[in-house]
Design a protein around this motif. Structure first.
Motif, mmCIF file in Angstrom:
data_model
loop_
_atom_site.group_PDB
_atom_site.id
_atom_site.type_symbol
_atom_site.label_atom_id
_atom_site.label_comp_id
_atom_site.label_asym_id
_atom_site.label_seq_id
_atom_site.Cartn_x
_atom_site.Cartn_y
_atom_site.Cartn_z
ATOM 1 N N VAL A 18 -1.099 3.818 -9.308
ATOM 2 C CA VAL A 18 0.360 3.867 -9.152
ATOM 3 C C VAL A 18 1.023 2.907 -10.137
ATOM 4 O O VAL A 18 2.035 3.233 -10.765
ATOM 5 N N VAL A 19 0.455 1.711 -10.289
ATOM 6 C CA VAL A 19 0.991 0.750 -11.253
ATOM 7 C C VAL A 19 0.930 1.329 -12.665
ATOM 8 O O VAL A 19 1.885 1.215 -13.449
ATOM 9 N N LEU A 20 -0.189 1.928 -13.012
ATOM 10 C CA LEU A 20 -0.342 2.531 -14.340
ATOM 11 C C LEU A 20 0.770 3.533 -14.617
ATOM 12 O O LEU A 20 1.443 3.468 -15.666
ATOM 13 N N HIS A 21 1.020 4.446 -13.693
ATOM 14 C CA HIS A 21 2.041 5.473 -13.908
ATOM 15 C C HIS A 21 3.454 4.910 -13.790
ATOM 16 O O HIS A 21 4.379 5.408 -14.447
ATOM 17 N N ALA A 22 3.620 3.874 -12.972
ATOM 18 C CA ALA A 22 4.942 3.244 -12.874
ATOM 19 C C ALA A 22 5.332 2.607 -14.202
ATOM 20 O O ALA A 22 6.488 2.700 -14.639
ATOM 21 N N GLN B 245 8.520 -7.291 11.080
ATOM 22 C CA GLN B 245 7.616 -6.264 11.591
ATOM 23 C C GLN B 245 7.224 -5.291 10.489
ATOM 24 O O GLN B 245 6.047 -4.911 10.369
ATOM 25 N N GLU B 246 8.172 -4.886 9.677
ATOM 26 C CA GLU B 246 7.871 -3.962 8.582
ATOM 27 C C GLU B 246 6.881 -4.594 7.596
ATOM 28 O O GLU B 246 5.957 -3.917 7.112
ATOM 29 N N SER B 247 7.069 -5.872 7.318
ATOM 30 C CA SER B 247 6.185 -6.541 6.368
ATOM 31 C C SER B 247 4.770 -6.652 6.918
ATOM 32 O O SER B 247 3.787 -6.338 6.224
ATOM 33 N N VAL B 248 4.625 -7.086 8.165
ATOM 34 C CA VAL B 248 3.295 -7.228 8.746
ATOM 35 C C VAL B 248 2.602 -5.876 8.828
ATOM 36 O O VAL B 248 1.422 -5.739 8.471
ATOM 37 N N THR B 249 3.308 -4.866 9.276
ATOM 38 C CA THR B 249 2.713 -3.528 9.396
ATOM 39 C C THR B 249 2.227 -3.022 8.044
ATOM 40 O O THR B 249 1.111 -2.487 7.921
ATOM 41 N N ALA B 250 3.045 -3.193 7.004
ATOM 42 C CA ALA B 250 2.659 -2.742 5.665
ATOM 43 C C ALA B 250 1.432 -3.494 5.164
ATOM 44 O O ALA B 250 0.556 -2.912 4.511
ATOM 45 N N GLN B 251 1.338 -4.780 5.482
ATOM 46 C CA GLN B 251 0.261 -5.592 4.929
ATOM 47 C C GLN B 251 -1.041 -5.488 5.722
ATOM 48 O O GLN B 251 -2.062 -6.035 5.319
ATOM 49 N N VAL C 53 -4.181 -0.686 -18.720
ATOM 50 C CA VAL C 53 -3.691 -1.669 -17.747
ATOM 51 C C VAL C 53 -4.866 -2.323 -17.026
ATOM 52 O O VAL C 53 -5.828 -1.648 -16.641
ATOM 53 N N THR C 54 -4.773 -3.632 -16.837
ATOM 54 C CA THR C 54 -5.648 -4.350 -15.921
ATOM 55 C C THR C 54 -4.749 -5.078 -14.936
ATOM 56 O O THR C 54 -3.817 -5.786 -15.332
ATOM 57 N N PHE C 55 -5.031 -4.882 -13.659
ATOM 58 C CA PHE C 55 -4.090 -5.238 -12.592
ATOM 59 C C PHE C 55 -4.819 -5.966 -11.470
ATOM 60 O O PHE C 55 -5.976 -5.655 -11.149
ATOM 61 N N THR C 56 -4.170 -6.936 -10.868
ATOM 62 C CA THR C 56 -4.710 -7.594 -9.690
ATOM 63 C C THR C 56 -3.620 -7.729 -8.637
ATOM 64 O O THR C 56 -2.454 -7.981 -8.977
ATOM 65 N N GLY C 57 -3.987 -7.536 -7.368
ATOM 66 C CA GLY C 57 -3.013 -7.683 -6.291
ATOM 67 C C GLY C 57 -2.990 -6.490 -5.370
ATOM 68 O O GLY C 57 -3.919 -5.669 -5.344
ATOM 69 N N GLU C 58 -1.928 -6.409 -4.594
ATOM 70 C CA GLU C 58 -1.728 -5.293 -3.676
ATOM 71 C C GLU C 58 -0.271 -4.836 -3.757
ATOM 72 O O GLU C 58 0.642 -5.672 -3.723
ATOM 73 N N ILE C 59 -0.070 -3.530 -3.838
ATOM 74 C CA ILE C 59 1.258 -2.940 -3.842
ATOM 75 C C ILE C 59 1.444 -2.242 -2.502
ATOM 76 O O ILE C 59 0.832 -1.207 -2.230
ATOM 77 N N TYR C 60 2.295 -2.787 -1.658
ATOM 78 C CA TYR C 60 2.406 -2.280 -0.292
ATOM 79 C C TYR C 60 3.236 -1.004 -0.194
ATOM 80 O O TYR C 60 3.142 -0.278 0.798
ATOM 81 N N ASN C 61 4.050 -0.721 -1.188
ATOM 82 C CA ASN C 61 4.833 0.522 -1.175
ATOM 83 C C ASN C 61 4.251 1.569 -2.120
ATOM 84 O O ASN C 61 4.962 2.437 -2.623
ATOM 85 N N HIS C 62 2.950 1.507 -2.371
ATOM 86 C CA HIS C 62 2.371 2.411 -3.377
ATOM 87 C C HIS C 62 2.449 3.874 -2.950
ATOM 88 O O HIS C 62 2.586 4.756 -3.802
ATOM 89 N N GLY D 134 5.013 -6.318 -3.274
ATOM 90 C CA GLY D 134 3.686 -6.840 -2.997
ATOM 91 C C GLY D 134 3.411 -8.110 -3.755
ATOM 92 O O GLY D 134 4.315 -8.806 -4.219
ATOM 93 N N MET D 135 2.146 -8.422 -3.869
ATOM 94 C CA MET D 135 1.693 -9.573 -4.653
ATOM 95 C C MET D 135 0.842 -9.016 -5.783
ATOM 96 O O MET D 135 -0.094 -8.241 -5.545
ATOM 97 N N PHE D 136 1.134 -9.409 -7.021
ATOM 98 C CA PHE D 136 0.464 -8.744 -8.130
ATOM 99 C C PHE D 136 0.623 -9.521 -9.428
ATOM 100 O O PHE D 136 1.513 -10.369 -9.577
#
Length: 607
Positions: free
Chosen positions: A108-112, A252-258, A77-86, A126-128
């Motif tokens: 986490v992306v690899l195993h998912a 609020q949940e989104s800002v806190t996670a990011q 896997v080659t991945f770009t981005g951020e996973i906020y619920n990792h 997230g954005m990915f």
């Protein structure tokens, strides 16, 4: 963040023309996207490359990542981005028996993918974008996030595929040639004027984009495309107070996670409603809170022809209100018109620019990056909550994209060679794009005509207009190795607000009243009630003078764009009025950008 590249041959042969250096050269084109590390992996007819901007697990998140069983690679896997619920996904996967060796979201992306296959993207928040290669089934999977925040494109070459985060990376492969046909020129022009993005298309013939919310699977049997997410109708059951409370909670949940990162994080603060909301919601978690704004030198009393008022006083008010550590980034008109700056923006975007809107944004991002690898921005709020002046029943009911009449203030096709303009037939093309986009939209049974029209308006803004802005933000920020996060585009928030009735979104008769109600206690009154003021443009006469001089030089040199232009029409443009706000900047910028694009990519013309 990062950049990714790769190729795969499905019959055991790499794409024709592939050399030992091909993968390295493709990867190097994206060095600016990942200044912290570069790596490649190749096995037989497959190669993956990655450039890394280290944000989470600075030591352990290196890519490409491999999963092996019995000493044999079963997934790469080659991945770009951020996973906020990792973190939550890591717990789920650990319970399923997966074992982790890093703290990175990449692993986490690899195993998912290993655990859930094509069901993995729907679990990621997230954005990915990522490419996954499974040697046993000879299957390549290309995936892009729900809104297309992170780019990914590919070219099919017979029994092989070449892919990358940006067109320039794919074009760096010896087997892929830059070609421009009529459809590509239409996409090139419309994505900048008047900002209409066609999902899945690029300006280059034979080079496709993975559409937002889409999985592209390539096997020896062929290519299959599947949407894993889309905006769909759902009945809204909450009353107004409950809706306001839910919007606040989701925001609020989104800002806190990011805000989560292993590097310093900042917030872009213009003094407008959207950026101020992000900064105010970030304050409890970000200690200290760092904010930045741009200063184009416009006077505090200035208003331009589009009704913009200067951001400075509002940004200063928010800084005092929040107690943030703030930096104003001062820019000069001459620097924004510099041909080198325009050329750099064009190379980063692989397309036409938005003139000083882009050169100023790039300089702002560069200033942010000196201290902060990550910043939060308010992109997406206007499209989601209805902040633009074209969110009206009349505009929504028109048989055109609602923003065309506002943003397309001049017919730029008059600057093209008349025969080429006739062949392009942009009015008919825009109409066909509008019909196709509207055909995608689903409505609840019994929806009132006005509500259905405004839902259509919202859908078009989120899927055709916003992608232009997201692409701009990604290319320019990653051009300086900066990660821009967009909390308003948490998909749970978008799904909820998209399905909120319009009379709740504007319950007090103003635009974005639902958003204002959700944050009333957070902002000072002048900021809370400030009307939409778009990203500032320079109003210094020196900018017009610089553009005019550059177009004169282009015509004298008989540059590559002159074959596509009506030179007499361009000369006429140079003589139009010189008012600082109303001068034909879009036309001058189009001429310069088109010439620069042709010089940069040297495409074979198939017009």
């Amino acid at each position: 963040m990062c950049g990714l590249v790769g190729y795969a041959g499905f019959m055991g042969h790499a794409p024709q023309g592939t050399e030992d250096t091909s993968l390295k050269e493709m990867t190097e084109t994206l060095a600016c996207r990942g200044p912290d590390a570069t790596a490649v992996w190749a096995e037989g007819a497959v190669g993956l490359g990655h450039t890394r901007l280290a944000v989470v697990d600075l030591v352990g998140g290196r890519q490409p990542m491999l999963l092996a069983r019995d000493r044999r690679t079963v997934l790469a896997v080659t991945f770009t981005g951020e996973i906020y619920n990792h973190a939550r996904l890591r717990s789920e996967l650990t319970a399923l028996g997966h074992r982790f060796t890093t703290r990175s979201d990449s692993e986490v992306v690899l195993h998912a993918i290993d655990a859930w296959g094509e069901g993995a993207p729907a679990r990621l928040e997230g954005m990915f974008a990522y490419a996954a290669w499974e040697p046993d089934s000879r299957r390549l999977t290309l995936v892009r996030d729900r809104f297309g925040v992170k780019p990914l494109c590919y070219a099919r070459l017979g029994e092989a595929v070449v892919f990358g985060s940006e067109p320039k990376a794919v074009l760096a492969h010896p087997a892929v040639n830059a070609r421009l046909d009529l459809d590509g020129l239409r996409e090139l022009l419309l994505s900048a004027h008047p900002m209409i993005k066609t999902p899945g298309r690029s300006a280059f013939a034979g080079l496709n984009e993975v559409a937002p919310g889409t999985v592209v699977t390539v096997t020896p049997e062929g290519v299959r495309t599947r949407r894993y997410w889309s905006l769909t109708p759902a009945e809204h059951r909450d009353d107004l107070p409950a809706t306001v409370a839910r919007v606040r909670q989701l925001l609020q949940e989104s800002v806190t996670a990011q805000l989560a990162a292993d590097v310093p994080v900042s917030v872009l603060l213009s003094g407008g409603l959207d950026s101020s909301v992000i900064a105010a919601l970030a304050r409890p978690s970000a200690k200290p809170l760092h904010t930045l704004s741009v200063d184009l030198g416009n006077r505090a009393s200035d208003k331009d022809s589009m009704g913009r008022d200067p951001d400075g006083p509002y940004a200063e008010l928010m800084v005092r209100h929040l107690g943030s550590s703030h930096r104003r980034v001062a820019l000069e008109a001459g620097a924004l018109a510099d041909p080198g700056a325009r050329a750099l923006v064009g190379r980063l975007r692989d397309g036409l620019t938005l003139g000083d809107f882009d050169t100023s944004l790039l300089q702002l991002y560069r200033a942010v990056r000196t201290d902060f690898p990550v910043t939060l921005a308010g992109d997406g709020a206007d499209e989601l909550f209805g902040g633009y002046r074209w969110f009206t029943p009349q505009a929504a009911a028109a048989e055109s994209f609602p923003w065309e009449g506002v943003l397309h203030r001049a017919d730029l096709t008059r600057l093209l060679d008349p025969a080429l303009a006739a062949a392009l037939d942009l009015p008919a093309h825009r109409a066909a794009l509008h019909r196709a986009a509207c055909a995608e939209i689903e409505h609840l049974p019994g929806a009132a005509p006005e509500e259905a029209a405004l839902r259509c308006d919202s859908y078009l803004n989120l899927t055709r207009f916003l992608p232009c802005l997201l692409d701009r933000a990604d290319r320019l920020s990653m051009g300086v190795g900066l990660e821009v996060r967009v909390p308003f585009l948490d998909h749970r928030l978008v799904e909820y607000v998209f399905n909120t009735p319009w009379n709740m979104k504007t319950f007090d008769g103003r635009e974005k009243s639902l958003l204002r109600a959700a944050v009333t206690d957070l902002l000072p009154e002048p900021v809370l009630n400030r009307r939409k003021s778009p990203y500032p443009m320079v109003r210094d006469p020196a900018y017009r003078a610089a553009l005019t001089a550059q177009v004169h030089r282009l015509l004298a040199e008989d540059g590559p764009a002159t074959d596509l232009l009506d030179v007499a029409a361009v000369r006429s443009l140079l003589l139009e009025p010189t008012d600082a706000d109303r001068f034909p900047r879009e036309g001058l910028e189009l001429v310069l950008d088109l010439d620069q694009w042709l010089r940069t990519h040297r495409p074979a013309l198939q017009l």
